[in-house]
Design a protein around this motif. Structure first.
Motif, PDB file in Angstrom:
ATOM      1  N   SER A  43       4.222 -37.197 -35.274  1.00  0.00           N
ATOM      2  CA  SER A  43       2.951 -36.723 -35.842  1.00  0.00           C
ATOM      3  C   SER A  43       2.812 -37.112 -37.311  1.00  0.00           C
ATOM      4  O   SER A  43       1.730 -37.523 -37.746  1.00  0.00           O
ATOM      5  CB  SER A  43       2.811 -35.210 -35.669  1.00  0.00           C
ATOM      6  N   ILE A  44       3.900 -37.028 -38.087  1.00  0.00           N
ATOM      7  CA  ILE A  44       3.779 -37.424 -39.501  1.00  0.00           C
ATOM      8  C   ILE A  44       3.668 -38.951 -39.599  1.00  0.00           C
ATOM      9  O   ILE A  44       2.957 -39.473 -40.463  1.00  0.00           O
ATOM     10  CB  ILE A  44       4.931 -36.855 -40.377  1.00  0.00           C
ATOM     11  N   ALA A  45       4.298 -39.657 -38.658  1.00  0.00           N
ATOM     12  CA  ALA A  45       4.170 -41.124 -38.643  1.00  0.00           C
ATOM     13  C   ALA A  45       2.718 -41.518 -38.394  1.00  0.00           C
ATOM     14  O   ALA A  45       2.180 -42.422 -39.038  1.00  0.00           O
ATOM     15  CB  ALA A  45       5.073 -41.730 -37.568  1.00  0.00           C
ATOM     16  N   GLN A  46       2.082 -40.774 -37.465  1.00  0.00           N
ATOM     17  CA  GLN A  46       0.658 -41.033 -37.170  1.00  0.00           C
ATOM     18  C   GLN A  46      -0.188 -40.818 -38.418  1.00  0.00           C
ATOM     19  O   GLN A  46      -1.054 -41.624 -38.762  1.00  0.00           O
ATOM     20  CB  GLN A  46       0.176 -40.042 -36.108  1.00  0.00           C
ATOM     21  N   GLN A  47       0.091 -39.708 -39.114  1.00  0.00           N
ATOM     22  CA  GLN A  47      -0.692 -39.366 -40.304  1.00  0.00           C
ATOM     23  C   GLN A  47      -0.514 -40.425 -41.403  1.00  0.00           C
ATOM     24  O   GLN A  47      -1.492 -40.872 -42.005  1.00  0.00           O
ATOM     25  CB  GLN A  47      -0.248 -37.992 -40.813  1.00  0.00           C
ATOM     26  N   ILE A  48       0.728 -40.832 -41.641  1.00  0.00           N
ATOM     27  CA  ILE A  48       1.008 -41.849 -42.670  1.00  0.00           C
ATOM     28  C   ILE A  48       0.316 -43.168 -42.301  1.00  0.00           C
ATOM     29  O   ILE A  48      -0.289 -43.826 -43.144  1.00  0.00           O
ATOM     30  CB  ILE A  48       2.541 -42.063 -42.816  1.00  0.00           C
ATOM     31  N   THR A  74       6.722 -35.326 -45.947  1.00  0.00           N
ATOM     32  CA  THR A  74       6.431 -34.292 -44.948  1.00  0.00           C
ATOM     33  C   THR A  74       4.945 -33.954 -45.058  1.00  0.00           C
ATOM     34  O   THR A  74       4.238 -34.573 -45.857  1.00  0.00           O
ATOM     35  CB  THR A  74       7.226 -32.999 -45.223  1.00  0.00           C
ATOM     36  N   ARG A  75       4.503 -32.952 -44.322  1.00  0.00           N
ATOM     37  CA  ARG A  75       3.080 -32.576 -44.391  1.00  0.00           C
ATOM     38  C   ARG A  75       2.693 -32.076 -45.786  1.00  0.00           C
ATOM     39  O   ARG A  75       1.516 -31.949 -46.092  1.00  0.00           O
ATOM     40  CB  ARG A  75       2.768 -31.507 -43.351  1.00  0.00           C
ATOM     41  N   PRO A 124      -7.498 -35.274 -46.836  1.00  0.00           N
ATOM     42  CA  PRO A 124      -7.061 -36.611 -46.406  1.00  0.00           C
ATOM     43  C   PRO A 124      -7.377 -37.679 -47.448  1.00  0.00           C
ATOM     44  O   PRO A 124      -6.617 -38.638 -47.611  1.00  0.00           O
ATOM     45  CB  PRO A 124      -7.862 -36.872 -45.127  1.00  0.00           C
ATOM     46  N   GLU A 125      -8.480 -37.503 -48.177  1.00  0.00           N
ATOM     47  CA  GLU A 125      -8.853 -38.511 -49.184  1.00  0.00           C
ATOM     48  C   GLU A 125      -7.814 -38.560 -50.299  1.00  0.00           C
ATOM     49  O   GLU A 125      -7.366 -39.627 -50.717  1.00  0.00           O
ATOM     50  CB  GLU A 125     -10.234 -38.205 -49.787  1.00  0.00           C
ATOM     51  N   GLU A 126      -7.423 -37.368 -50.788  1.00  0.00           N
ATOM     52  CA  GLU A 126      -6.432 -37.327 -51.869  1.00  0.00           C
ATOM     53  C   GLU A 126      -5.053 -37.770 -51.382  1.00  0.00           C
ATOM     54  O   GLU A 126      -4.303 -38.413 -52.110  1.00  0.00           O
ATOM     55  CB  GLU A 126      -6.336 -35.908 -52.432  1.00  0.00           C
ATOM     56  N   GLN A 127      -4.750 -37.411 -50.147  1.00  0.00           N
ATOM     57  CA  GLN A 127      -3.467 -37.847 -49.573  1.00  0.00           C
ATOM     58  C   GLN A 127      -3.446 -39.370 -49.475  1.00  0.00           C
ATOM     59  O   GLN A 127      -2.454 -40.015 -49.828  1.00  0.00           O
ATOM     60  CB  GLN A 127      -3.275 -37.217 -48.189  1.00  0.00           C
ATOM     61  N   ALA A 128      -4.578 -39.937 -49.040  1.00  0.00           N
ATOM     62  CA  ALA A 128      -4.668 -41.394 -48.923  1.00  0.00           C
ATOM     63  C   ALA A 128      -4.521 -42.044 -50.295  1.00  0.00           C
ATOM     64  O   ALA A 128      -3.817 -43.054 -50.448  1.00  0.00           O
ATOM     65  CB  ALA A 128      -5.991 -41.802 -48.283  1.00  0.00           C
ATOM     66  N   ASP A 134       8.160 -47.416 -51.343  1.00  0.00           N
ATOM     67  CA  ASP A 134       8.419 -47.409 -49.909  1.00  0.00           C
ATOM     68  C   ASP A 134       8.186 -45.982 -49.401  1.00  0.00           C
ATOM     69  O   ASP A 134       8.592 -45.014 -50.049  1.00  0.00           O
ATOM     70  CB  ASP A 134       9.890 -47.840 -49.754  1.00  0.00           C
ATOM     71  N   ILE A 135       7.512 -45.872 -48.260  1.00  0.00           N
ATOM     72  CA  ILE A 135       7.209 -44.551 -47.702  1.00  0.00           C
ATOM     73  C   ILE A 135       8.029 -44.352 -46.430  1.00  0.00           C
ATOM     74  O   ILE A 135       7.970 -45.176 -45.512  1.00  0.00           O
ATOM     75  CB  ILE A 135       5.698 -44.424 -47.426  1.00  0.00           C
ATOM     76  N   GLY A 136       8.794 -43.264 -46.417  1.00  0.00           N
ATOM     77  CA  GLY A 136       9.645 -42.975 -45.267  1.00  0.00           C
ATOM     78  C   GLY A 136       9.240 -41.676 -44.595  1.00  0.00           C
ATOM     79  O   GLY A 136       8.418 -40.908 -45.107  1.00  0.00           O
ATOM     80  N   ASN A 137       9.823 -41.432 -43.429  1.00  0.00           N
ATOM     81  CA  ASN A 137       9.500 -40.267 -42.609  1.00  0.00           C
ATOM     82  C   ASN A 137      10.534 -39.158 -42.848  1.00  0.00           C
ATOM     83  O   ASN A 137      11.738 -39.426 -42.886  1.00  0.00           O
ATOM     84  CB  ASN A 137       9.517 -40.709 -41.134  1.00  0.00           C
ATOM     85  N   HIS A 138      10.060 -37.926 -43.038  1.00  0.00           N
ATOM     86  CA  HIS A 138      10.979 -36.794 -43.269  1.00  0.00           C
ATOM     87  C   HIS A 138      10.638 -35.634 -42.326  1.00  0.00           C
ATOM     88  O   HIS A 138      10.995 -34.497 -42.591  1.00  0.00           O
ATOM     89  CB  HIS A 138      10.874 -36.346 -44.732  1.00  0.00           C
ATOM     90  N   THR A 139       9.976 -35.932 -41.236  1.00  0.00           N
ATOM     91  CA  THR A 139       9.426 -35.015 -40.224  1.00  0.00           C
ATOM     92  C   THR A 139       8.231 -34.230 -40.784  1.00  0.00           C
ATOM     93  O   THR A 139       8.152 -34.013 -41.978  1.00  0.00           O
ATOM     94  CB  THR A 139      10.435 -33.987 -39.653  1.00  0.00           C
ATOM     95  N   ARG A 140       7.350 -33.838 -39.899  1.00  0.00           N
ATOM     96  CA  ARG A 140       6.131 -33.158 -40.344  1.00  0.00           C
ATOM     97  C   ARG A 140       6.416 -31.825 -41.037  1.00  0.00           C
ATOM     98  O   ARG A 140       5.963 -31.586 -42.145  1.00  0.00           O
ATOM     99  CB  ARG A 140       5.191 -32.917 -39.145  1.00  0.00           C
ATOM    100  N   ASP A 141       7.199 -30.964 -40.377  1.00  0.00           N
ATOM    101  CA  ASP A 141       7.394 -29.601 -40.912  1.00  0.00           C
ATOM    102  C   ASP A 141       8.766 -29.393 -41.536  1.00  0.00           C
ATOM    103  O   ASP A 141       9.209 -28.261 -41.684  1.00  0.00           O
ATOM    104  CB  ASP A 141       7.196 -28.584 -39.779  1.00  0.00           C
ATOM    105  N   HIS A 142       9.439 -30.451 -41.894  1.00  0.00           N
ATOM    106  CA  HIS A 142      10.779 -30.341 -42.475  1.00  0.00           C
ATOM    107  C   HIS A 142      11.681 -29.490 -41.574  1.00  0.00           C
ATOM    108  O   HIS A 142      12.303 -28.508 -41.983  1.00  0.00           O
ATOM    109  CB  HIS A 142      10.717 -29.729 -43.881  1.00  0.00           C
ATOM    110  N   VAL A 143      11.736 -29.917 -40.341  1.00  0.00           N
ATOM    111  CA  VAL A 143      12.439 -29.148 -39.320  1.00  0.00           C
ATOM    112  C   VAL A 143      13.886 -29.621 -39.151  1.00  0.00           C
ATOM    113  O   VAL A 143      14.172 -30.813 -39.221  1.00  0.00           O
ATOM    114  CB  VAL A 143      11.644 -29.280 -37.991  1.00  0.00           C
TER     115      VAL A 143
END
Ligand SMILES: [Zn+2]
Length: 344
Positions: free
Chosen positions: A216-221, A166-167, A175-179, A191-200
């Protein structure tokens, strides 16, 4: 003169070699029959090998759901490092080999003959799952550190897992540390999966809201780690009004297309080769001891059950290209996998 002789010898040698190497047809011309016999023999050997280990690739697979791994748990979803270590030790002892959620849903579980796949999933991208030091080494007692430590003790136990992001991004703000964190996971076979941006909770949300949350979280990943998640885990296990919305959608010029969508409870999952497999609602099992509401439906209870019901459990034949199973189970095979079937 001398030169000409040596060229002559050289040419003769080449011709002789070519003649020798380019002689594919056996004298009697029985090549085709030989090949057919060989294929038959290979298949018979494969069937015998599958039967020997009681391969059952239409059997059930436990997909375990973890959250935080912390010293002082505050919810029943948390595991202590000791508990998590014990969870993994038990899996190794019981003959399980971890595969990722992506490998599971796409039917690419490449594990040794006689072993059972298990999918380890981590939700909510918390720092307790992966935190790296200044040179990129996982800190002690994080989930990835413990997983690697147990794998080192048990050769063949693959240190792989799926992280549903999630976010929160493992507590990393820039972004650097996230990367750094996402790229480390990717480069180390996680493996990295999607869990929605705001855990909605997606139940009752409009299509647009669902696409915004997942896209949006897919875009960020994608932007941070050049990864396109193959699977999604639904927050709270709740499906949107149309369950396909969680699998496929679009936000701006980025589309997502998941091969599997995971729920939150309460049973082992059907094999991806079985007709019972529903890629849009794959059950998972909470990692928990046999206590309270976990007396029957969490990991310890289900792992006991699978151990006591080996004919229900997925057992690999060691060949990722085939789907091996006892003949009697044939009606359960998904038609898309017919060409890979090895019923014995
Ligand atoms: Zn969650």
């Amino acid at each position: 003169m001398r030169l000409r002789v040596s060229i002559g010898v050289g040419l003769a040698a080449v011709v002789a070699l070519a003649g020798c190497g380019s002689d594919p047809v056996p004298k009697s011309g029985t090549g085709k029959a030989d090949t057919a016999a060989q294929t038959k023999q290979t298949r018979a050997a494969k069937l015998a090998a599958a039967a020997k280990v009681k391969a059952n690739e239409l059997g059930q697979v436990p997909v375990l759901m973890f959250h935080r791994v912390i010293r002082n748990p505050t919810t029943t979803d948390d595991r202590t490092p000791e508990q998590f270590r014990a969870d993994l030790e038990r899996l190794a002892r019981d003959g399980y080999v971890p595969v990722t959620a992506a490998e599971f849903v796409t039917g690419k579980m490449d594990i040794p003959a006689g072993t059972h796949p298990v999918v380890l999933t981590f939700d909510d991208s918390s720092p307790s799952q992966v935190t790296l030091d200044e040179v990129g080494v996982p800190k002690a007692d994080t989930a990835v550190a413990i997983l690697r430590e147990v794998a080192a003790r048990h050769p063949g136990f693959r240190p792989v897992a799926t992280f549903y992001v999630t976010r929160d991004m493992f507590g990393k703000a820039t972004p650097e540390e996230q990367a750094q964190t996402l790229l480390w996971l990717k480069q180390n076979g996680f493996d990295i999966g999607n869990h929605t941006r705001d855990h909605v909770n997606l139940r009752g949300k409009s299509k647009q809201e669902v696409e915004e949350q997942i896209g949006s979280i897919a875009q960020q990943i994608g932007a941070l780690a050049y990864v396109k998640p193959v699977t999604l885990a639904l927050p709270y296990g709740n499906q949107p009004s149309h369950k396909e919305w969680a699998a496929r959608g679009k936000l701006g010029n980025v589309s997502y297309d998941h091969s599997g969508v995971f729920l939150a409870g309460y049973t082992p999952a059907a094999s991806p080769f079985s007709r019972s497999f529903d890629p849009l609602g794959i059950p998972r099992i909470r990692a928990m001891d046999k206590k309270g509401d976990c007396a029957q439906f969490c990991s310890t209870a289900w792992l006991d059950w699978l151990k006591n019901n080996p004919d229900m459990r997925y057992t690999s034949d060691g060949d990722v290209t085939t789907v091996a199973f006892p003949k009697f189970k044939d009606p359960f095979l998904r038609t898309t996998y017919k060409t890979r079937a090895l019923p014995y």
